[in-house]
Design an enzyme around this catalytic site. Structure first.
Site, PDB file in Angstrom:
ATOM      1  N   CYS A   3      -3.893   4.424  -4.459  1.00 49.42           N
ATOM      2  CA  CYS A   3      -4.775   5.598  -4.508  1.00 49.42           C
ATOM      3  C   CYS A   3      -4.522   6.417  -5.769  1.00 49.42           C
ATOM      4  CB  CYS A   3      -4.594   6.461  -3.259  1.00 49.42           C
ATOM      5  SG  CYS A   3      -2.926   7.101  -3.037  1.00 49.42           S
TER       6      CYS A   3
ATOM      7  N   ASP B  45       0.865  -1.190   0.000  1.00 50.53           N
ATOM      8  CA  ASP B  45       0.000   0.000   0.000  1.00 50.53           C
ATOM      9  C   ASP B  45       0.897   1.233   0.000  1.00 50.53           C
ATOM     10  OD1 ASP B  45      -2.043   1.805   0.221  1.00 50.53           O
ATOM     11  OD2 ASP B  45      -2.530   1.349   2.304  1.00 50.53           O
TER      12      ASP B  45
END
Length: 483
Positions: free
Chosen positions: A439, A412
């Site tokens: 993201c 992540d």
């Protein structure tokens, strides 16, 4: 001999007015369309695919034009009336002028386009976006800024009448302006209790004559208001960022807040900074009331969150995101799982209930300490956290020598994606499966292309909408090692 009209070169000039239909979104909050002659145009403005607009050219390139929208001649069917009266002046929400259904459609297309055009993936399995249960008032953290320069709305400029004094503002920075702040009564992404604190502090500051911070001159007392809210435990953190500490003033503010919100469980902090910036953190922290932290629950785990800790800003969708990591990763009770860029350990701890051992790796020492504290808070004994630089494979290999090799790696990374050396380290560990949480679809596609080139195939990409009303999208992509 005359050249046929269709063969003549159309010459565009700066200042020309053109009409076109918006067909897609582009980078830097712009939209894209084509002139009737087929020339591509990047258009600035609050627009949506399907809008028919007139626009003025301000830059002519050899292959495309740049223009500013003047008027929407025919509105897109995706358009809705924004609920926020200052939408367009505030930079927080970019897509409040289109329906939530349309937002989800745009985000799915963005992920698909990035994987196809940047990553080179042919017909990627991009699943329908998992919508947020709440499209408004979903944020558990909000940072407001204070300034001596209030950003004036266009309506005030046009009427030559000020709605409020120009020398005090508490709200959000105007887009691209670090000095001026748009004064707000309500943020429609914040919780109701947060908006109440915003207005109590503004009234208190004006009554007391508190000097707002002047960023350019580096003068003034009141800098920021940072708020956190625990949905599951209904706890509110109020963090006032100032240039110096005034104990009596903070005590008076505490009493004002408690009188205005007597039913609210609250902790009040004062972060103090002398730095020349507008960041809502301080070198010193004073706990005025309460514990100095809030506790939030994800699944069946509790996480202690301090003023400067990282935590996902949409609690409900964080659970959805983490459940997807478990699902697409196919994590079983026999697995050893590595969590790269683990931060304060939220993903690591969430995974630990579903696997044999979860190992979190993070470069920031304070985050590792928070992760270890959260593991202890939840009574988890099958987690290990390392402070390590992912770019150094040999150091990583040495630190992880006593532990089982991972069948699954979860990564992540920050918005910029994985550093090439960190990506190389991950691939050298040769997991059967990689779950990449991103993201930024462009950087997911870039890194995914390298992962695929090193012997993996992407089996699925699951977008999760963490940030309604904005153009941001989270994606959980799964890569399996080819046999």
């Amino acid at each position: 001999m005359h050249t046929p009209l269709e063969q003549q070169e159309i010459r565009y000039r700066k200042g020309d007015i053109i009409e076109l239909t918006i067909t897609d979104h582009a980078e830097k909050d712009k939209c894209f369309g084509k002139t009737t002659e087929g020339m591509g145009v990047m258009v600035s403005g609050i627009l949506a695919p399907g809008d028919r607009v007139s626009a003025q050219i301000y830059k002519v390139k050899s292959r495309y034009l740049e223009a500013r929208a003047i008027e929407v001649l025919e509105a897109s069917p995706d358009r809705v009336e924004p609920v926020c009266p200052v939408f367009g002046s505030c930079g927080g929400c970019k897509w409040m002028h289109v329906s939530y259904e349309a937002q989800l459609r745009y985000k799915h297309k963005k992920v698909t386009d990035s994987l196809e055009h940047i990553g080179g993936f042919e017909s990627p399995d991009v699943r329908p976006v998992l919508a947020a249960p709440d499209a408004l008032h979903y944020r558990n953290k909000v940072e407001f800024s204070c300034s001596n320069m209030r950003y004036l709305l266009q309506s005030e400029i046009d009427s030559d009448q000020l709605a409020k004094p120009k020398t005090f503002a508490l709200g959000f920075h105007a887009p691209g302006n670090f000095e001026k702040v748009l004064d707000l009564d309500t943020c429609y992404l914040a919780k109701e209790c947060m908006n109440r604190v915003l207005n109590v502090l503004r009234d208190f500051a004006i009554e007391r004559g508190l000097e707002p911070y002047a960023a350019k001159a580096h003068e003034g007392y009141l800098r920021n208001l940072m708020l956190r809210y625990s949905e599951r435990h209904e706890q509110l953190m109020v963090n006032i960022v100032t240039s110096w500490y005034d104990k009596a003033l903070m005590q008076a503010l505490k009493e004002r807040l408690e009188a205005a919100m007597p039913e609210q469980q609250m902790t009040l902090l004062n972060n103090v900074t002398t730095r020349k910036n507008t960041v809502a953190t301080g070198e010193q922290e004073y706990v005025i009331s309460g514990d100095g932290y809030v506790t939030e629950r994800l699944g069946d785990l509790d996480f202690r969150i301090s003023a400067n800790s990282f935590f996902q800003t949409n609690t409900r969708q964080a659970e959805t995101l983490y459940d997807q990591i478990i699902a697409v990763g196919g994590i079983t009770p026999e697995d050893t799982v590595y969590d790269l860029y683990c931060g304060t350990g939220t993903i690591t701890l969430y995974l630990a209930r579903h696997c044999k051992q979860a190992i979190g790796i993070e470069v920031v020492e304070s985050a590792v300490k928070d992760a270890e504290m959260n593991a202890e808070l939840n009574g988890l004994s099958n987690t290990v956290f390392f402070q390590a630089d992912l770019k150094n494979f040999h150091a990583m290999q040495e630190a992880l020598e006593p532990y089982a090799k991972p069948r699954i790696i979860v990564t992540d990374p920050p918005r910029a994606g994985m550093h090439p050396k960190a990506l190389d380290t991950m691939l050298k560990l040769q997991p059967e499966r990689i779950v990449y949480v991103s993201c930024n679809p462009d950087n997911l596609a870039r890194d995914g292309k390298e992962i695929a080139a090193r012997g993996y195939r992407m089996t699925s990409a699951q977008p999760v909408d963490m940030f309604p009303q904005t153009n941001h999208i989270e994606t959980v992509a799964c890569f399996e090692r080819a046999e």
